[in-house]
Design a protein around this motif. Structure first.
Motif, PDB file in Angstrom:
ATOM      1  N   ARG A  77       0.834  -1.210   0.000  1.00  0.00           N
ATOM      2  CA  ARG A  77       0.000   0.000   0.000  1.00  0.00           C
ATOM      3  C   ARG A  77       0.869   1.260   0.000  1.00  0.00           C
ATOM      4  O   ARG A  77       0.564   2.235  -0.689  1.00  0.00           O
ATOM      5  N   ILE A  78       1.946   1.237   0.769  1.00  0.00           N
ATOM      6  CA  ILE A  78       2.848   2.390   0.809  1.00  0.00           C
ATOM      7  C   ILE A  78       3.470   2.614  -0.561  1.00  0.00           C
ATOM      8  O   ILE A  78       3.517   3.752  -1.047  1.00  0.00           O
ATOM      9  N   LEU A  79       3.926   1.532  -1.192  1.00  0.00           N
ATOM     10  CA  LEU A  79       4.530   1.666  -2.516  1.00  0.00           C
ATOM     11  C   LEU A  79       3.520   2.192  -3.528  1.00  0.00           C
ATOM     12  O   LEU A  79       3.834   3.070  -4.340  1.00  0.00           O
ATOM     13  N   ARG A  80       2.306   1.690  -3.487  1.00  0.00           N
ATOM     14  CA  ARG A  80       1.273   2.171  -4.411  1.00  0.00           C
ATOM     15  C   ARG A  80       0.946   3.635  -4.176  1.00  0.00           C
ATOM     16  O   ARG A  80       0.711   4.383  -5.121  1.00  0.00           O
ATOM     17  N   ALA A  81       0.900   4.036  -2.914  1.00  0.00           N
ATOM     18  CA  ALA A  81       0.536   5.416  -2.582  1.00  0.00           C
ATOM     19  C   ALA A  81       1.642   6.411  -2.922  1.00  0.00           C
ATOM     20  O   ALA A  81       1.360   7.554  -3.288  1.00  0.00           O
ATOM     21  N   GLY A  82       2.905   5.978  -2.828  1.00  0.00           N
ATOM     22  CA  GLY A  82       3.989   6.933  -2.966  1.00  0.00           C
ATOM     23  C   GLY A  82       4.794   6.886  -4.241  1.00  0.00           C
ATOM     24  O   GLY A  82       5.437   7.860  -4.623  1.00  0.00           O
ATOM     25  N   PHE A  83       4.774   5.773  -4.959  1.00  0.00           N
ATOM     26  CA  PHE A  83       5.630   5.579  -6.129  1.00  0.00           C
ATOM     27  C   PHE A  83       5.207   6.454  -7.303  1.00  0.00           C
ATOM     28  O   PHE A  83       4.027   6.565  -7.611  1.00  0.00           O
ATOM     29  N   VAL A  84       6.201   7.063  -7.981  1.00  0.00           N
ATOM     30  CA  VAL A  84       5.934   7.835  -9.189  1.00  0.00           C
ATOM     31  C   VAL A  84       6.684   7.232 -10.381  1.00  0.00           C
ATOM     32  O   VAL A  84       6.077   6.913 -11.395  1.00  0.00           O
ATOM     33  N   GLU A 145       6.991  -2.637 -10.501  1.00  0.00           N
ATOM     34  CA  GLU A 145       5.897  -2.485 -11.467  1.00  0.00           C
ATOM     35  C   GLU A 145       4.736  -3.425 -11.131  1.00  0.00           C
ATOM     36  O   GLU A 145       3.572  -3.021 -11.191  1.00  0.00           O
ATOM     37  N   LYS A 146       5.043  -4.664 -10.778  1.00  0.00           N
ATOM     38  CA  LYS A 146       3.990  -5.616 -10.417  1.00  0.00           C
ATOM     39  C   LYS A 146       3.200  -5.143  -9.205  1.00  0.00           C
ATOM     40  O   LYS A 146       1.988  -5.289  -9.139  1.00  0.00           O
ATOM     41  N   ILE A 147       3.905  -4.559  -8.246  1.00  0.00           N
ATOM     42  CA  ILE A 147       3.229  -4.076  -7.032  1.00  0.00           C
ATOM     43  C   ILE A 147       2.376  -2.855  -7.320  1.00  0.00           C
ATOM     44  O   ILE A 147       1.206  -2.811  -6.939  1.00  0.00           O
ATOM     45  N   VAL A 148       2.928  -1.866  -7.980  1.00  0.00           N
ATOM     46  CA  VAL A 148       2.199  -0.596  -8.126  1.00  0.00           C
ATOM     47  C   VAL A 148       1.104  -0.643  -9.181  1.00  0.00           C
ATOM     48  O   VAL A 148       0.187   0.187  -9.144  1.00  0.00           O
ATOM     49  N   THR A 149       1.159  -1.609 -10.116  1.00  0.00           N
ATOM     50  CA  THR A 149       0.122  -1.669 -11.144  1.00  0.00           C
ATOM     51  C   THR A 149      -0.982  -2.673 -10.811  1.00  0.00           C
ATOM     52  O   THR A 149      -2.023  -2.651 -11.446  1.00  0.00           O
ATOM     53  N   LYS A 150      -0.751  -3.518  -9.826  1.00  0.00           N
ATOM     54  CA  LYS A 150      -1.754  -4.517  -9.459  1.00  0.00           C
ATOM     55  C   LYS A 150      -2.894  -3.825  -8.704  1.00  0.00           C
ATOM     56  O   LYS A 150      -2.656  -3.073  -7.771  1.00  0.00           O
ATOM     57  N   GLU A 151      -4.106  -4.093  -9.108  1.00  0.00           N
ATOM     58  CA  GLU A 151      -5.248  -3.390  -8.532  1.00  0.00           C
ATOM     59  C   GLU A 151      -5.614  -3.835  -7.115  1.00  0.00           C
ATOM     60  O   GLU A 151      -5.897  -3.019  -6.265  1.00  0.00           O
ATOM     61  N   ASN A 152      -5.626  -5.112  -6.860  1.00  0.00           N
ATOM     62  CA  ASN A 152      -6.115  -5.606  -5.561  1.00  0.00           C
ATOM     63  C   ASN A 152      -5.117  -6.541  -4.895  1.00  0.00           C
ATOM     64  O   ASN A 152      -5.400  -7.683  -4.633  1.00  0.00           O
TER      65      ASN A 152
END
Length: 153
Positions: A77-84, A145-152
């Motif tokens: 969740r942190i990676l998804r919220a913060g990664f650019v 990429e797998k972490i930040v692009t995965k929806e659920n």
């Protein structure tokens, strides 16, 4: 004294929206604790506080608690919220983040204990991630990429 201050910080973070180190320092001062910015910074690291988005571009400090929660999902969740984005400089991965999220992203990457990652250093919106080899950039980039692009999850 340190343990009392840490207990007060936990209480403040739990019951208030604390967005910055300055906010935390002022709340501690109001509670009778004399602290410096360096002390606050060490306390944040010692207590494993992270910044999480709360909406409207704002963030607040939260306590990273291992009990009762899947830590891998929290780091995700942190990676998804913060990664650019990422860029490569030899065996250094430069990770751009949302402003204020670099420390949380770096801590999440370190906590995931990827064998390719030696360690991370964070600023405000940039993480310098030392990799074991130049070739590891692609491996770590694919994992991110797998972490930040995965929806659920």
């Amino acid at each position: 004294m340190k343990s009392n201050r840490h207990a007060k910080i936990i209480d403040l973070i739990t019951h208030n929206i604390i967005e910055t180190q300055e906010d935390l320092a002022q709340r501690l001062l109001d509670a009778g604790y004399q602290v410096t910015q360096a002390t606050i910074s060490r306390d944040i690291k010692d207590l494993r506080l992270m910044k999480m988005p709360i909406g409207d571009g704002r963030q607040q400090y939260v306590i990273l608690k291992p009990e009762g929660e899947n830590l891998k999902e929290k780091y995700t969740r942190i990676l998804r919220a913060g990664f650019v984005s990422t860029a490569q400089a030899q065996n250094i991965m430069v990770i751009k983040t949302v402003s204020g999220m670099a420390m949380a992203v770096a801590a999440a990457i370190d906590a995931l204990e990827w064998i390719e990652v030696v360690g991370c250093i964070a600023g405000d919106d940039t993480v310098m991630c030392a990799l074991r080899s130049v070739a590891d950039y692609l491996v770590v980039s694919n994992k991110l990429e797998k972490i930040v692009t995965k929806e659920n999850g």
